[in-house]
Design a protein around this motif. Structure first.
Motif, PDB file in Angstrom:
ATOM      1  N   VAL A  57       0.857  -1.184   0.000  1.00  0.00           N
ATOM      2  CA  VAL A  57       0.000   0.000   0.000  1.00  0.00           C
ATOM      3  C   VAL A  57       0.892   1.232   0.000  1.00  0.00           C
ATOM      4  O   VAL A  57       1.714   1.414   0.889  1.00  0.00           O
ATOM      5  CB  VAL A  57      -0.925   0.007   1.241  1.00  0.00           C
ATOM      6  CG1 VAL A  57      -1.792   1.239   1.239  1.00  0.00           C
ATOM      7  CG2 VAL A  57      -1.780  -1.253   1.267  1.00  0.00           C
ATOM      8  N   ASN A  58       0.722   2.047  -1.013  1.00  0.00           N
ATOM      9  CA  ASN A  58       1.501   3.269  -1.159  1.00  0.00           C
ATOM     10  C   ASN A  58       0.584   4.301  -1.789  1.00  0.00           C
ATOM     11  O   ASN A  58      -0.104   3.989  -2.762  1.00  0.00           O
ATOM     12  CB  ASN A  58       2.717   2.995  -2.057  1.00  0.00           C
ATOM     13  CG  ASN A  58       3.643   4.173  -2.145  1.00  0.00           C
ATOM     14  OD1 ASN A  58       3.250   5.272  -2.537  1.00  0.00           O
ATOM     15  ND2 ASN A  58       4.886   3.952  -1.783  1.00  0.00           N
ATOM     16  N   PRO A  59       0.529   5.516  -1.253  1.00  0.00           N
ATOM     17  CA  PRO A  59      -0.387   6.524  -1.804  1.00  0.00           C
ATOM     18  C   PRO A  59      -0.088   6.898  -3.249  1.00  0.00           C
ATOM     19  O   PRO A  59      -0.937   7.442  -3.934  1.00  0.00           O
ATOM     20  CB  PRO A  59      -0.219   7.730  -0.883  1.00  0.00           C
ATOM     21  CG  PRO A  59       0.965   7.468  -0.046  1.00  0.00           C
ATOM     22  CD  PRO A  59       1.277   6.014  -0.114  1.00  0.00           C
ATOM     23  N   LEU A  82       7.139  -6.409   8.304  1.00  0.00           N
ATOM     24  CA  LEU A  82       6.065  -6.694   9.262  1.00  0.00           C
ATOM     25  C   LEU A  82       6.066  -5.685  10.406  1.00  0.00           C
ATOM     26  O   LEU A  82       5.008  -5.224  10.844  1.00  0.00           O
ATOM     27  CB  LEU A  82       6.209  -8.104   9.841  1.00  0.00           C
ATOM     28  CG  LEU A  82       5.647  -9.242   9.026  1.00  0.00           C
ATOM     29  CD1 LEU A  82       5.980 -10.567   9.682  1.00  0.00           C
ATOM     30  CD2 LEU A  82       4.157  -9.099   8.847  1.00  0.00           C
ATOM     31  N   LYS A  83       7.253  -5.341  10.880  1.00  0.00           N
ATOM     32  CA  LYS A  83       7.364  -4.353  11.955  1.00  0.00           C
ATOM     33  C   LYS A  83       6.848  -2.995  11.487  1.00  0.00           C
ATOM     34  O   LYS A  83       6.123  -2.308  12.211  1.00  0.00           O
ATOM     35  CB  LYS A  83       8.823  -4.258  12.428  1.00  0.00           C
ATOM     36  CG  LYS A  83       9.042  -3.248  13.519  1.00  0.00           C
ATOM     37  CD  LYS A  83       8.301  -3.618  14.792  1.00  0.00           C
ATOM     38  CE  LYS A  83       8.620  -2.612  15.876  1.00  0.00           C
ATOM     39  NZ  LYS A  83       7.535  -2.453  16.819  1.00  0.00           N
ATOM     40  N   GLU A  88       2.606   1.088  11.499  1.00  0.00           N
ATOM     41  CA  GLU A  88       1.719   1.942  10.702  1.00  0.00           C
ATOM     42  C   GLU A  88       0.243   1.635  10.926  1.00  0.00           C
ATOM     43  O   GLU A  88      -0.572   2.515  11.111  1.00  0.00           O
ATOM     44  CB  GLU A  88       2.062   1.773   9.214  1.00  0.00           C
ATOM     45  CG  GLU A  88       1.238   2.623   8.283  1.00  0.00           C
ATOM     46  CD  GLU A  88       1.726   4.059   8.191  1.00  0.00           C
ATOM     47  OE1 GLU A  88       0.929   4.891   7.743  1.00  0.00           O
ATOM     48  OE2 GLU A  88       2.872   4.337   8.566  1.00  0.00           O
ATOM     49  N   TYR A  89      -0.119   0.332  10.886  1.00  0.00           N
ATOM     50  CA  TYR A  89      -1.528  -0.054  10.901  1.00  0.00           C
ATOM     51  C   TYR A  89      -1.948  -0.887  12.105  1.00  0.00           C
ATOM     52  O   TYR A  89      -3.135  -1.016  12.370  1.00  0.00           O
ATOM     53  CB  TYR A  89      -1.864  -0.872   9.648  1.00  0.00           C
ATOM     54  CG  TYR A  89      -1.458  -0.232   8.355  1.00  0.00           C
ATOM     55  CD1 TYR A  89      -2.040   0.953   7.926  1.00  0.00           C
ATOM     56  CD2 TYR A  89      -0.489  -0.817   7.549  1.00  0.00           C
ATOM     57  CE1 TYR A  89      -1.668   1.544   6.727  1.00  0.00           C
ATOM     58  CE2 TYR A  89      -0.113  -0.244   6.335  1.00  0.00           C
ATOM     59  CZ  TYR A  89      -0.712   0.933   5.938  1.00  0.00           C
ATOM     60  OH  TYR A  89      -0.340   1.497   4.757  1.00  0.00           O
ATOM     61  N   PRO A  99       3.246  -0.897   4.244  1.00  0.00           N
ATOM     62  CA  PRO A  99       3.355   0.475   3.754  1.00  0.00           C
ATOM     63  C   PRO A  99       4.611   0.654   2.899  1.00  0.00           C
ATOM     64  O   PRO A  99       5.612   1.219   3.343  1.00  0.00           O
ATOM     65  CB  PRO A  99       3.415   1.300   5.037  1.00  0.00           C
ATOM     66  CG  PRO A  99       4.053   0.390   6.034  1.00  0.00           C
ATOM     67  CD  PRO A  99       3.601  -0.994   5.658  1.00  0.00           C
ATOM     68  N   CYS A 100       4.568   0.117   1.681  1.00  0.00           N
ATOM     69  CA  CYS A 100       5.723   0.206   0.787  1.00  0.00           C
ATOM     70  C   CYS A 100       5.259   0.119  -0.657  1.00  0.00           C
ATOM     71  O   CYS A 100       4.112  -0.225  -0.932  1.00  0.00           O
ATOM     72  CB  CYS A 100       6.726  -0.909   1.081  1.00  0.00           C
ATOM     73  SG  CYS A 100       6.112  -2.554   0.733  1.00  0.00           S
TER      74      CYS A 100
END
Length: 116
Positions: A57-59, A82-83, A88-89, A99-100
């Motif tokens: 997931v990346n904006p 994972l960390k 983040e979530y 988040p990448c």
């Protein structure tokens, strides 16, 4: 943290995977084409026994879905992602999201496949 994640995977996701025998797959990681995120009532058919699905997931780009073998859970690069996902979530959502960028996740999964 890993024990907690594996416990959650076992209780929430792995129990939904139907038990069947499959021939040994030559690839450790299957990269799946883009699909929209949603809550699945059942495990999708492309998630084989011993695998789980994650999203990058990346904006700046559309989310991409990947099916990953459980053995990646022990690889240091995957653990780092994972960390970051936990920071983040958290782990309360129904879908495991990283988040990448998809390209970054592909590289990590490739190193996991090589290491196994």
């Amino acid at each position: 943290m890993i024990k907690r994640l594996i416990g959650k995977l076992k209780t929430q996701y792995l129990q939904l995977i139907p038990t069947y025998t499959t021939p040994n797959a030559p690839e450790i990681v299957d990269i799946i084409v883009e699909t929209p995120r949603e809550n699945y009532d059942n495990v999708p058919k492309d998630v084989k026994e011993g695998h789980f699905a994650v999203f990058s997931v990346n904006p700046e780009e559309k989310p991409q879905r990947f099916v990953v073998e459980l053995q990646c859970l022990t690889h240091p690069s995957f653990l780092k992602l994972l960390k970051e996902a936990e920071d983040e979530y958290g782990f309360r959502q129904g879908v495991l999201e990283f988040p990448c960028r998809a390209e970054e996740l592909e590289k990590v999964l490739a190193t996991c496949a090589i290491a196994v």
